[in-house]
Design an enzyme around this catalytic site. Structure first.
Site, PDB file in Angstrom:
ATOM      1  N   HIS A 195      -9.480   1.097   4.850  1.00  0.00           N
ATOM      2  CA  HIS A 195      -8.210   1.298   5.548  1.00  0.00           C
ATOM      3  C   HIS A 195      -8.442   2.203   6.757  1.00  0.00           C
ATOM      4  O   HIS A 195      -9.262   3.122   6.696  1.00  0.00           O
ATOM      5  CB  HIS A 195      -7.166   1.906   4.604  1.00  0.00           C
TER       6      HIS A 195
ATOM      7  N   GLU B 145      -5.223  -4.961  10.521  1.00  0.00           N
ATOM      8  CA  GLU B 145      -4.215  -3.935  10.748  1.00  0.00           C
ATOM      9  C   GLU B 145      -4.526  -3.207  12.061  1.00  0.00           C
ATOM     10  O   GLU B 145      -5.355  -2.282  12.074  1.00  0.00           O
ATOM     11  CB  GLU B 145      -4.210  -2.916   9.608  1.00  0.00           C
TER      12      GLU B 145
ATOM     13  N   SER C 204       3.591  -2.049  10.268  1.00  0.00           N
ATOM     14  CA  SER C 204       5.044  -2.068  10.493  1.00  0.00           C
ATOM     15  C   SER C 204       5.689  -3.407  10.138  1.00  0.00           C
ATOM     16  O   SER C 204       6.626  -3.851  10.802  1.00  0.00           O
ATOM     17  CB  SER C 204       5.372  -1.670  11.934  1.00  0.00           C
TER      18      SER C 204
ATOM     19  N   LYS D  25       0.191   4.215  -0.193  1.00  0.00           N
ATOM     20  CA  LYS D  25      -0.429   5.413   0.405  1.00  0.00           C
ATOM     21  C   LYS D  25      -0.161   6.620  -0.510  1.00  0.00           C
ATOM     22  O   LYS D  25      -0.070   6.456  -1.723  1.00  0.00           O
ATOM     23  CB  LYS D  25       0.065   5.610   1.840  1.00  0.00           C
TER      24      LYS D  25
ATOM     25  N   GLY E   8       2.547   2.391  10.755  1.00  0.00           N
ATOM     26  CA  GLY E   8       3.463   3.514  10.578  1.00  0.00           C
ATOM     27  C   GLY E   8       4.159   3.936  11.864  1.00  0.00           C
ATOM     28  O   GLY E   8       4.791   4.983  11.917  1.00  0.00           O
TER      29      GLY E   8
ATOM     30  N   GLU F 277      -6.870   4.610   7.849  1.00  0.00           N
ATOM     31  CA  GLU F 277      -6.699   6.049   7.566  1.00  0.00           C
ATOM     32  C   GLU F 277      -7.955   6.623   6.901  1.00  0.00           C
ATOM     33  O   GLU F 277      -8.311   7.779   7.131  1.00  0.00           O
ATOM     34  CB  GLU F 277      -5.441   6.251   6.705  1.00  0.00           C
TER      35      GLU F 277
ATOM     36  N   ASN G  24       0.881  -1.174   0.000  1.00  0.00           N
ATOM     37  CA  ASN G  24       0.000   0.000   0.000  1.00  0.00           C
ATOM     38  C   ASN G  24       0.914   1.219   0.000  1.00  0.00           C
ATOM     39  O   ASN G  24       1.499   1.552   1.023  1.00  0.00           O
ATOM     40  CB  ASN G  24      -0.893  -0.030   1.251  1.00  0.00           C
TER      41      ASN G  24
HETATM   42  P1  13P Z   1       3.091   0.465   7.627  1.00  0.00           P
HETATM   43  O1  13P Z   1       3.604  -0.834   7.037  1.00  0.00           O
HETATM   44  O2  13P Z   1       3.802   1.661   7.110  1.00  0.00           O
HETATM   45  O3  13P Z   1       3.016   0.395   9.115  1.00  0.00           O
HETATM   46  O4  13P Z   1       1.585   0.629   7.113  1.00  0.00           O
HETATM   47  C1  13P Z   1       0.713  -0.441   7.215  1.00  0.00           C
HETATM   48  C2  13P Z   1      -0.515  -0.121   6.455  1.00  0.00           C
HETATM   49  O5  13P Z   1      -1.284   0.732   6.840  1.00  0.00           O
HETATM   50  C3  13P Z   1      -0.752  -0.852   5.202  1.00  0.00           C
HETATM   51  O6  13P Z   1      -2.032  -0.625   4.732  1.00  0.00           O
END
Ligand code: 13P
Length: 248
Positions: A92, A164, A209, A11, A170, A94, A9
């Site tokens: 997601h 997740e 992560s 982002k 992150g 976010e 992803n």
């Molecule tokens: P990170 O791997 O940067 O922690 O992000 C995970 C994520 O949100 C994947 O959709």
């Protein structure tokens, strides 16, 4: 046996130049191996051109729940299909926390994706406060139930789930393999109570992560069937190593 699948992803990262370098590094390194990259909308054409004919599939990170119309700024499932997308991330954390997507909105997007023939990667997961309050299972169950109510449990045969934990995204703070496995097993048993065959075949990714250095131990857990990778999916060597850990 169910399929192990790693998806990146990206982002809101990337540029034409950076993407070209990343794609030209991962494509030969993952030749013959299934993997997915979910990229920002403007780069779908670039990714389609770069990855067509390879074993790497691509997708988007969001879609509209509407098929077409006066919805300024939205992108429909049919538009994603026009650019060869196979997958789309739905729900997601976010999108849920920063853009106000409720369980009901996420369920409608899931339905819209499947109606068009896209495979939704449905994200679920609890916040730190929810984990500390001991309600992780209740939260994850509620998020999954919204989709099952809208689309039926059988729809999960055409979806990927991603667990997740929000506190691990992150932050560099990965769930331990045991913490992740416990939630994955809960999810699978919850679905098995409705349909054991669907539950057994469902790919449940872990996200939060994941890096080359911790992928193998996470992926060794019996109910962790792959990963949804944020930051590490932008680094070719990291992403390739995670995909290889899943293939082993
Ligand atoms: P990170 O791997 O940067 O922690 O992000 C995970 C994520 O949100 C994947 O959709």
């Amino acid at each position: 046996m169910r399929k192990k699948l790693v998806a990146g992803n990206w982002k809101m990262h990337g540029s034409l130049t950076d993407n070209a370098a990343l794609l030209s590094a991962i494509k030969p390194a993952l030749a013959g191996m299934e993997a997915v990259v979910c990229v920002p909308f403007p780069y779908l054409a670039q990714v389609q051109a770069a990855l067509s004919g390879s074993s790497i599939a691509w997708g988007a990170q969001n879609l509209s729940d509407q098929p077409k119309g006066a919805f300024t700024g939205e992108v429909s499932a049919a538009m994603l299909l026009d650019f060869g997308c196979k997958y789309v991330i739905v729900g997601h954390s976010e999108r849920r926390s920063l853009f106000g997507e409720t369980d009901a909105v996420v369920a409608r997007k899931y339905v819209a994706a499947q109606a068009a023939g896209l495979t939704p990667i449905l994200c679920v997961g609890e916040s730190l406060e929810e984990r500390e309050a001991g309600i992780t299972e209740r939260i994850v169950a509620r998020q999954i139930d919204a989709v099952i109510e809208a689309a039926g449990v059988a729809s999960l045969a055409r979806a990927v789930l991603a667990y997740e934990p929000v506190w691990a995204i992150g932050t560099g703070k990965t769930a331990t393999p045991e913490q992740a496995q416990a939630v994955h097993a809960f999810i699978r048993s919850k679905i098995a109570a409705l349909n054991a065959t669907i539950a057994d075949g469902l790919t449940i990714q872990y996200g939060g992560s994941v890096k080359a250095s911790n992928a193998a131990e996470l992926l060794a857990q019996p109910d962790i069937d792959g990963g949804l990778i944020g930051g590490a999916s932008l680094i070719a060597d990291e992403f390739v190593a995670i995909c290889k850990a899943a293939a082993n």
